[in-house]
Design a protein around this motif. Sequence first.
Motif, PDB file in Angstrom:
ATOM      1  N   VAL A 198     -61.516 -33.092 -38.093  1.00 21.28           N
ATOM      2  CA  VAL A 198     -60.958 -34.190 -38.869  1.00 21.28           C
ATOM      3  C   VAL A 198     -61.864 -34.471 -40.058  1.00 21.28           C
ATOM      4  N   ILE A 199     -61.264 -34.493 -41.242  1.00 17.83           N
ATOM      5  CA  ILE A 199     -61.976 -34.796 -42.484  1.00 17.83           C
ATOM      6  C   ILE A 199     -61.280 -36.009 -43.090  1.00 17.83           C
ATOM      7  N   LYS A 200     -62.025 -37.103 -43.244  1.00 20.05           N
ATOM      8  CA  LYS A 200     -61.417 -38.292 -43.830  1.00 20.05           C
ATOM      9  C   LYS A 200     -62.443 -39.042 -44.662  1.00 20.05           C
ATOM     10  N   GLY A 201     -61.937 -39.857 -45.540  1.00 19.30           N
ATOM     11  CA  GLY A 201     -62.829 -40.619 -46.395  1.00 19.30           C
ATOM     12  C   GLY A 201     -62.061 -41.424 -47.418  1.00 19.30           C
ATOM     13  N   ARG A 202     -62.781 -41.836 -48.447  1.00 16.16           N
ATOM     14  CA  ARG A 202     -62.155 -42.633 -49.492  1.00 16.16           C
ATOM     15  C   ARG A 202     -62.752 -42.284 -50.850  1.00 16.16           C
ATOM     16  N   VAL A 203     -61.974 -42.554 -51.863  1.00 16.70           N
ATOM     17  CA  VAL A 203     -62.404 -42.366 -53.243  1.00 16.70           C
ATOM     18  C   VAL A 203     -62.377 -43.730 -53.899  1.00 16.70           C
ATOM     19  N   SER A 204     -63.432 -44.035 -54.607  1.00 16.32           N
ATOM     20  CA  SER A 204     -63.485 -45.289 -55.342  1.00 16.32           C
ATOM     21  C   SER A 204     -64.348 -45.057 -56.578  1.00 16.32           C
ATOM     22  N   ARG A 205     -63.682 -44.969 -57.727  1.00 16.51           N
ATOM     23  CA  ARG A 205     -64.455 -44.752 -58.948  1.00 16.51           C
ATOM     24  C   ARG A 205     -63.727 -45.349 -60.140  1.00 16.51           C
ATOM     25  N   GLU A 206     -64.503 -45.631 -61.157  1.00 17.11           N
ATOM     26  CA  GLU A 206     -63.957 -46.172 -62.392  1.00 17.11           C
ATOM     27  C   GLU A 206     -64.694 -45.498 -63.543  1.00 17.11           C
ATOM     28  N   VAL A 207     -63.953 -44.953 -64.472  1.00 21.07           N
ATOM     29  CA  VAL A 207     -64.526 -44.262 -65.627  1.00 21.07           C
ATOM     30  C   VAL A 207     -64.088 -44.993 -66.884  1.00 21.07           C
ATOM     31  N   LYS A 208     -65.054 -45.352 -67.707  1.00 12.53           N
ATOM     32  CA  LYS A 208     -64.741 -46.004 -68.982  1.00 12.53           C
ATOM     33  C   LYS A 208     -65.378 -45.204 -70.114  1.00 12.53           C
ATOM     34  N   VAL A 209     -64.592 -44.952 -71.152  1.00 13.02           N
ATOM     35  CA  VAL A 209     -65.083 -44.251 -72.340  1.00 13.02           C
ATOM     36  C   VAL A 209     -64.750 -45.114 -73.545  1.00 13.02           C
ATOM     37  N   GLN A 210     -65.778 -45.409 -74.355  1.00 17.32           N
ATOM     38  CA  GLN A 210     -65.544 -46.188 -75.556  1.00 17.32           C
ATOM     39  C   GLN A 210     -66.321 -45.566 -76.701  1.00 17.32           C
ATOM     40  N   LYS A 211     -65.592 -45.107 -77.716  1.00 22.03           N
ATOM     41  CA  LYS A 211     -66.197 -44.520 -78.913  1.00 22.03           C
ATOM     42  C   LYS A 211     -65.471 -45.070 -80.127  1.00 22.03           C
ATOM     43  N   ASN A 212     -66.189 -45.717 -80.985  1.00 28.39           N
ATOM     44  CA  ASN A 212     -65.611 -46.326 -82.189  1.00 28.39           C
ATOM     45  C   ASN A 212     -64.388 -47.152 -81.833  1.00 28.39           C
ATOM     46  N   ASP A 213     -63.210 -46.760 -82.297  1.00 24.84           N
ATOM     47  CA  ASP A 213     -62.001 -47.531 -82.017  1.00 24.84           C
ATOM     48  C   ASP A 213     -61.206 -46.974 -80.838  1.00 24.84           C
ATOM     49  N   TYR A 214     -61.814 -46.052 -80.065  1.00 26.20           N
ATOM     50  CA  TYR A 214     -61.149 -45.435 -78.913  1.00 26.20           C
ATOM     51  C   TYR A 214     -61.690 -46.043 -77.624  1.00 26.20           C
ATOM     52  N   PHE A 215     -60.794 -46.452 -76.729  1.00 24.87           N
ATOM     53  CA  PHE A 215     -61.203 -46.991 -75.443  1.00 24.87           C
ATOM     54  C   PHE A 215     -60.273 -46.458 -74.365  1.00 24.87           C
ATOM     55  N   CYS A 216     -60.864 -45.924 -73.283  1.00 25.98           N
ATOM     56  CA  CYS A 216     -60.076 -45.403 -72.163  1.00 25.98           C
ATOM     57  C   CYS A 216     -60.739 -45.856 -70.866  1.00 25.98           C
ATOM     58  N   SER A 217     -59.932 -46.340 -69.936  1.00 25.43           N
ATOM     59  CA  SER A 217     -60.434 -46.765 -68.638  1.00 25.43           C
ATOM     60  C   SER A 217     -59.527 -46.189 -67.561  1.00 25.43           C
ATOM     61  N   GLU A 218     -60.115 -45.440 -66.616  1.00 28.68           N
ATOM     62  CA  GLU A 218     -59.354 -44.862 -65.515  1.00 28.68           C
ATOM     63  C   GLU A 218     -59.983 -45.292 -64.200  1.00 28.68           C
TER      64      GLU A 218
END
Length: 147
Positions: A79-99
């Motif tokens: 049995v293989i089990k677990g969880r994923v919990s992450r947040e990625v933010k990228v901000q460059k000049n007028d560009y912003f991305c959050s996943e």
Amino acid sequence: MFSTNEEVESLFDRLMPRGWLAPTAWDGPLWGAVDEAQPGVRVPQVDMIDRDQDVLIRVELPGVEKRDLEVSVSDSILVIKGRVSREVKVQKNDYFCSEIAHGHFFRSLFIPAGVDAAKISANLKDGILEVLLAKDEKVEHRTVEMK
């Protein structure tokens, strides 16, 4: 009477229903499908390689940390089990991305016959879990002749 905006939205809903990306919402096809019996639970992709002295199981787990992962054996089932919990933010000049990615995954596999359940080791590196199952030296292997 529909406005043009509503007509376009209705057309998109018919062509690509909401949630059509749900099985691959985290990292594309690496996460495999959603377990239909348990919505929201991911089923990671697995390779099982039978070698001379052992069986190698490789599981794709991008973004998973060791502390969020559990590997166990019970009654010849791995049995293989677990969880994923992450947040990625990228901000460059007028560009912003959050996943953001949050959720659980689960996969169970039958341990092949002839494997010593007491001699199992696991290693997680670069998003790949490798589980090594040592073959039992006492088990005789023979090829069956086809008729």
